[in-house]
Design a protein around this motif. Structure first.
Motif, PDB file in Angstrom:
ATOM      1  N   CYS A  69       0.839  -1.211   0.000  1.00 16.72           N
ATOM      2  CA  CYS A  69       0.000   0.000   0.000  1.00 16.72           C
ATOM      3  C   CYS A  69       0.869   1.253   0.000  1.00 16.72           C
ATOM      4  CB  CYS A  69      -0.931   0.007   1.207  1.00 16.72           C
ATOM      5  SG  CYS A  69      -2.244  -1.227   1.166  1.00 16.72           S
ATOM      6  N   ALA A  70       1.938   1.245   0.794  1.00 15.04           N
ATOM      7  CA  ALA A  70       2.829   2.403   0.866  1.00 15.04           C
ATOM      8  C   ALA A  70       3.510   2.660  -0.468  1.00 15.04           C
ATOM      9  CB  ALA A  70       3.858   2.195   1.967  1.00 15.04           C
ATOM     10  N   VAL A  71       3.939   1.590  -1.128  1.00 16.30           N
ATOM     11  CA  VAL A  71       4.583   1.756  -2.438  1.00 16.30           C
ATOM     12  C   VAL A  71       3.576   2.293  -3.452  1.00 16.30           C
ATOM     13  CG1 VAL A  71       5.692   0.553  -4.357  1.00 16.30           C
ATOM     14  CG2 VAL A  71       6.346   0.015  -2.008  1.00 16.30           C
ATOM     15  N   GLY A  72       2.343   1.796  -3.401  1.00 13.19           N
ATOM     16  CA  GLY A  72       1.322   2.314  -4.309  1.00 13.19           C
ATOM     17  C   GLY A  72       1.063   3.793  -4.076  1.00 13.19           C
ATOM     18  N   LEU A  73       0.992   4.184  -2.815  1.00 14.30           N
ATOM     19  CA  LEU A  73       0.795   5.589  -2.474  1.00 14.30           C
ATOM     20  C   LEU A  73       1.945   6.439  -3.023  1.00 14.30           C
ATOM     21  CD1 LEU A  73      -1.164   7.379  -0.768  1.00 14.30           C
ATOM     22  CD2 LEU A  73       0.366   6.990   1.157  1.00 14.30           C
ATOM     23  N   ALA A  74       3.171   5.962  -2.833  1.00 14.09           N
ATOM     24  CA  ALA A  74       4.340   6.681  -3.342  1.00 14.09           C
ATOM     25  C   ALA A  74       4.343   6.737  -4.867  1.00 14.09           C
ATOM     26  CB  ALA A  74       5.617   6.010  -2.831  1.00 14.09           C
ATOM     27  N   HIS A 133       1.860  11.870 -10.215  1.00 11.54           N
ATOM     28  CA  HIS A 133       1.304  13.223 -10.258  1.00 11.54           C
ATOM     29  C   HIS A 133       2.420  14.265 -10.347  1.00 11.54           C
ATOM     30  CE1 HIS A 133      -3.024  12.648  -9.781  1.00 11.54           C
ATOM     31  NE2 HIS A 133      -2.760  11.668  -8.937  1.00 11.54           N
ATOM     32  N   ALA A 134       3.506  14.040  -9.628  1.00 10.37           N
ATOM     33  CA  ALA A 134       4.613  14.992  -9.648  1.00 10.37           C
ATOM     34  C   ALA A 134       5.260  15.063 -11.034  1.00 10.37           C
ATOM     35  CB  ALA A 134       5.644  14.609  -8.593  1.00 10.37           C
ATOM     36  N   VAL A 135       5.482  13.906 -11.650  1.00 10.26           N
ATOM     37  CA  VAL A 135       6.093  13.882 -12.984  1.00 10.26           C
ATOM     38  C   VAL A 135       5.168  14.542 -14.004  1.00 10.26           C
ATOM     39  CG1 VAL A 135       6.830  12.375 -14.868  1.00 10.26           C
ATOM     40  CG2 VAL A 135       7.541  11.878 -12.524  1.00 10.26           C
ATOM     41  N   SER A 136       3.864  14.224 -13.913  1.00  4.89           N
ATOM     42  CA  SER A 136       2.909  14.826 -14.844  1.00  4.89           C
ATOM     43  C   SER A 136       2.907  16.347 -14.723  1.00  4.89           C
ATOM     44  CB  SER A 136       1.506  14.269 -14.564  1.00  4.89           C
ATOM     45  OG  SER A 136       0.545  14.894 -15.390  1.00  4.89           O
ATOM     46  N   TYR A 137       2.891  16.829 -13.496  1.00  6.31           N
ATOM     47  CA  TYR A 137       2.898  18.283 -13.280  1.00  6.31           C
ATOM     48  C   TYR A 137       4.196  18.895 -13.802  1.00  6.31           C
ATOM     49  CZ  TYR A 137       2.698  22.784 -10.874  1.00  6.31           C
ATOM     50  OH  TYR A 137       2.687  24.125 -10.582  1.00  6.31           O
ATOM     51  N   LYS A 188       8.707  10.098   2.519  1.00  4.54           N
ATOM     52  CA  LYS A 188       9.649  11.003   1.836  1.00  4.54           C
ATOM     53  C   LYS A 188       9.160  11.371   0.443  1.00  4.54           C
ATOM     54  CE  LYS A 188      13.792  13.013   1.390  1.00  4.54           C
ATOM     55  NZ  LYS A 188      13.760  13.439  -0.006  1.00  4.54           N
ATOM     56  N   VAL A 189       8.668  10.399  -0.308  1.00  4.58           N
ATOM     57  CA  VAL A 189       8.248  10.660  -1.682  1.00  4.58           C
ATOM     58  C   VAL A 189       7.031  11.578  -1.718  1.00  4.58           C
ATOM     59  CG1 VAL A 189       7.235   9.571  -3.734  1.00  4.58           C
ATOM     60  CG2 VAL A 189       9.256   8.571  -2.661  1.00  4.58           C
ATOM     61  N   THR A 190       6.086  11.371  -0.827  1.00  7.98           N
ATOM     62  CA  THR A 190       4.892  12.226  -0.842  1.00  7.98           C
ATOM     63  C   THR A 190       5.226  13.652  -0.406  1.00  7.98           C
ATOM     64  OG1 THR A 190       4.283  11.422   1.375  1.00  7.98           O
ATOM     65  CG2 THR A 190       3.264  10.328  -0.527  1.00  7.98           C
ATOM     66  N   ILE A 191       6.135  13.818   0.542  1.00  2.52           N
ATOM     67  CA  ILE A 191       6.581  15.168   0.915  1.00  2.52           C
ATOM     68  C   ILE A 191       7.243  15.849  -0.280  1.00  2.52           C
ATOM     69  CG2 ILE A 191       8.289  16.433   2.291  1.00  2.52           C
ATOM     70  CD1 ILE A 191       7.704  14.499   4.587  1.00  2.52           C
ATOM     71  N   ASP A 192       8.083  15.113  -0.987  1.00  2.00           N
ATOM     72  CA  ASP A 192       8.768  15.685  -2.147  1.00  2.00           C
ATOM     73  C   ASP A 192       7.788  15.982  -3.277  1.00  2.00           C
ATOM     74  OD1 ASP A 192      11.166  15.642  -0.838  1.00  2.00           O
ATOM     75  OD2 ASP A 192      11.892  13.796  -1.783  1.00  2.00           O
ATOM     76  N   ALA A 193       6.728  15.181  -3.408  1.00  2.00           N
ATOM     77  CA  ALA A 193       5.723  15.452  -4.441  1.00  2.00           C
ATOM     78  C   ALA A 193       5.036  16.782  -4.183  1.00  2.00           C
ATOM     79  CB  ALA A 193       4.703  14.321  -4.495  1.00  2.00           C
ATOM     80  N   MET A 208       0.314  12.815   1.095  1.00  2.00           N
ATOM     81  CA  MET A 208       1.278  13.059   2.160  1.00  2.00           C
ATOM     82  C   MET A 208       0.655  12.777   3.526  1.00  2.00           C
ATOM     83  SD  MET A 208       3.467  16.525   3.034  1.00  2.00           S
ATOM     84  CE  MET A 208       2.127  17.355   3.882  1.00  2.00           C
ATOM     85  N   ARG A 209      -0.596  13.204   3.724  1.00  2.00           N
ATOM     86  CA  ARG A 209      -1.263  12.941   5.002  1.00  2.00           C
ATOM     87  C   ARG A 209      -1.496  11.445   5.200  1.00  2.00           C
ATOM     88  NH1 ARG A 209      -6.092  14.430   4.785  1.00  2.00           N
ATOM     89  NH2 ARG A 209      -6.291  15.459   2.769  1.00  2.00           N
ATOM     90  N   GLU A 210      -1.804  10.750   4.129  1.00  2.00           N
ATOM     91  CA  GLU A 210      -2.060   9.310   4.230  1.00  2.00           C
ATOM     92  C   GLU A 210      -0.786   8.516   4.484  1.00  2.00           C
ATOM     93  OE1 GLU A 210      -6.009   9.132   1.337  1.00  2.00           O
ATOM     94  OE2 GLU A 210      -4.019   8.822   0.477  1.00  2.00           O
TER      95      GLU A 210
END
Length: 383
Positions: free
Chosen positions: A249-254, A260-264, A329-334, A353-355
C-alpha cells in the motif's frame, strides 16, 4: 505512468489489467470526494469482491483466487496508487481471513468462500489502548462458560470498526501473559457489542477506524480459532503477512504521488521550458523514482520468500520499514514539486502526504520493525 511489472503468469497480467481498469473507471472518480466527506465506500469492496480481488492469496478450493502473494501485493499496490483507504481495507480484510484459513478446523473453513467472496467485509480486533505495540498485554477477556465465552473489554484503532460483517478477535482466556491469549471469529453485530464514533484522523478518512466495546458478548465455543492460548502466535503469523500488505500500500501511495509529480513537472512551464528540464527538480524526481522502485523490490523479495515457503518475518519487517519511510519522503517531495499548488486540496498530493504518515505507524510502528529486525539478526548470529 503505470509501474512496470514483471509478472509470473499471463493470468497475473490479466489481473493487473483488470485492477487498473477498475481503478480508472470506478475508484479514481470517487476517491477525493469520499476522502473529503469521510464516506466509507462499502459498495467498492463488494465490487472488488465480485471481481475476484478480495481473496487473491487464498486457495481456490477455499473460495480464493489461488494467486501467489507477489501478485496479490501488486494488485494492492495498484489500488493504493489511486485510493489508499480502499487498498488498506483490502489488506485488513485479507488479514482478518488469515486465522480462519490457516488455523480453522475443516468445519470452520466452510465459511471461507462467503468471507472471501466480497459480500462480507472483515476487521482485525487486536489493538487496545494500552496494548498496541505490546500485543501480549491485552486485557479484553473471554471467560469460558459452558458452551460459550463471555467477552468483555475494548478494542481500539480497529479498521472497519462498526462497518465490518465479521471480526477476528484476540482476547485473554488466562493470565499467562502472551500464552493466555486466544483467537475468535465473531459477527459484526452481536448483543453487547457496540462501537465508538469514528476516529477523527489526519488521513485515510474514507476508511472508518473506531473502538469496539464488548460487554459480556456471548461467543460460541466453536467460534474459537486454534487452541486456547494459541492466539498470540496466530496474531504474529498474521501480522507478518499484514506488514507486507501495508508495504505494498505504501509503495502504491508513493507511486501515485510520483506519477502526479512527474505529470505536473512535464506540463508546468517556467522561463519558457517545462520545470522537469531543471536539473535540481529532475534530480529530486529521480530520487523519488529510485525510492519507489527500491521499496517495491524489497516487498517483492519478501513475498517471493513467503510464496516458496521460506521464513520471511525479518524480510517483512524490512519491507514495511523501507516502504513506509519511502512513502513519507516521496509524498513530501511530491508536494514540493507542485509548490504552492501541492499545498492545496485541488491536487491529490497533499492527501497522499497525510495518508503516508499512518503507514509508518500501523501494523507495528517502524520503531517496532527495527526491534524485530534486530532480534532476528541476534538470533541468526547465535546459530
Amino acid at each position: 505512468m503505470p509501474a512496470e511489472r514483471m509478472l509470473p503468469t499471463p493470468e497475473a497480467e490479466d489481473l493487473i489489467a483488470l485492477t487498473r481498469e477498475l481503478c480508472r473507471k470506478e475508484l479514481a472518480p470517487r476517491a477525493a470526494p469520499a476522502e473529503e466527506t469521510g464516506t466509507f465506500p462499502r459498495d467498492v469492496f463488494r465490487l472488488l469482491g465480485r471481481s475476484g480481488l478480495l481473496g487473491l492469496p487464498y486457495p481456490e478450493d477455499q473460495g480464493g483466487g489461488g494467486q501467489p502473494f507477489e501478485v496479490y501485493l501488486q494488485v494492492l499496490e495498484e489500488i493504493a496508487s489511486v485510493w489508499a483507504s480502499v487498498a488498506v481495507g483490502v489488506s485488513v480484510h485479507s488479514l482478518a481471513c488469515f486465522p480462519l484459513a490457516n488455523y480453522g478446523t475443516e468445519e470452520q473453513r466452510k465459511q471461507l468462500p462467503e468471507l472471501l467472496g466480497g459480500e462480507l467485509l472483515g476487521g482485525y480486533a487486536l489493538s487496545e489502548a494500552h496494548a498496541g505495540s505490546d500485543a501480549g498485554a491485552l486485557s479484553t477477556r473471554a471467560l469460558a462458560v459452558d458452551d460459550h465465552y463471555l467477552v468483555s473489554g475494548t478494542k481500539t484503532w480497529i479498521t472497519h470498526g462498526g462497518e465490518a460483517d465479521f471480526y477476528v478477535l484476540f482476547a485473554r482466556t488466562s493470565d499467562e501473559g502472551s500464552r493466555g491469549i486466544s483467537c475468535f471469529l465473531t459477527e459484526g453485530q452481536m448483543p453487547g457489542l457496540t462501537f465508538g464514533p469514528p476516529e477523527r484522523k489526519m488521513g485515510l478518512t474514507g476508511s472508518t477506524t473506531a473502538q469496539l466495546h464488548f460487554d459480556n458478548v456471548r461467543v460460541p465455543s466453536e467460534w474459537r480459532l486454534g487452541d486456547e492460548g494459541q492466539g498470540f502466535p496466530i496474531a504474529l503469523a498474521a501480522l507478518d503477512s499484514g506488514r507486507l500488505g501495508i508495504a505494498a500500500c505504501a509503495v502504491g501511495l508513493a507511486q501515485g504521488a510520483l506519477d502526479h509529480a512527474v505529470s505536473y513537472a512535464t506540463e508546468r512551464e517556467q522561463f519558457g521550458r517545462p520545470i522537469i528540464a531543471n536539473q535540481g527538480l529532475a534530480f529530486l524526481l529521480a530520487d523519488m523514482a529510485a525510492a519507489v522502485e527500491s521499496a517495491r523490490a524489497t516487498y517483492l523479495d519478501a513475498a517471493r520468500r513467503k510464496d516458496r515457503g521460506l521464513p520471511f518475518g525479518r524480510q517483512a519487517s524490512i519491507a514495511k520499514l523501507v516502504a513506509t519511510d519511502a512513502a513519507m519522503k516521496v509524498t513530501i517531495d511530491a508536494v514540493q514539486v507542485l509548490g504552492g499548488y501541492g499545498y492545496t486540496r485541488d491536487f491529490p498530493v497533499e492527501r497522499y502526504m497525510r495518508e503516508a504518515k499512518v503507514m509508518q505507524i500501523f501494523e507495528g510502528t517502524n520503531q517496532i520493525q527495527r526491534m524485530v529486525i534486530g532480534r532476528h539478526l541476534a538470533k541468526d548470529a547465535a546459530k
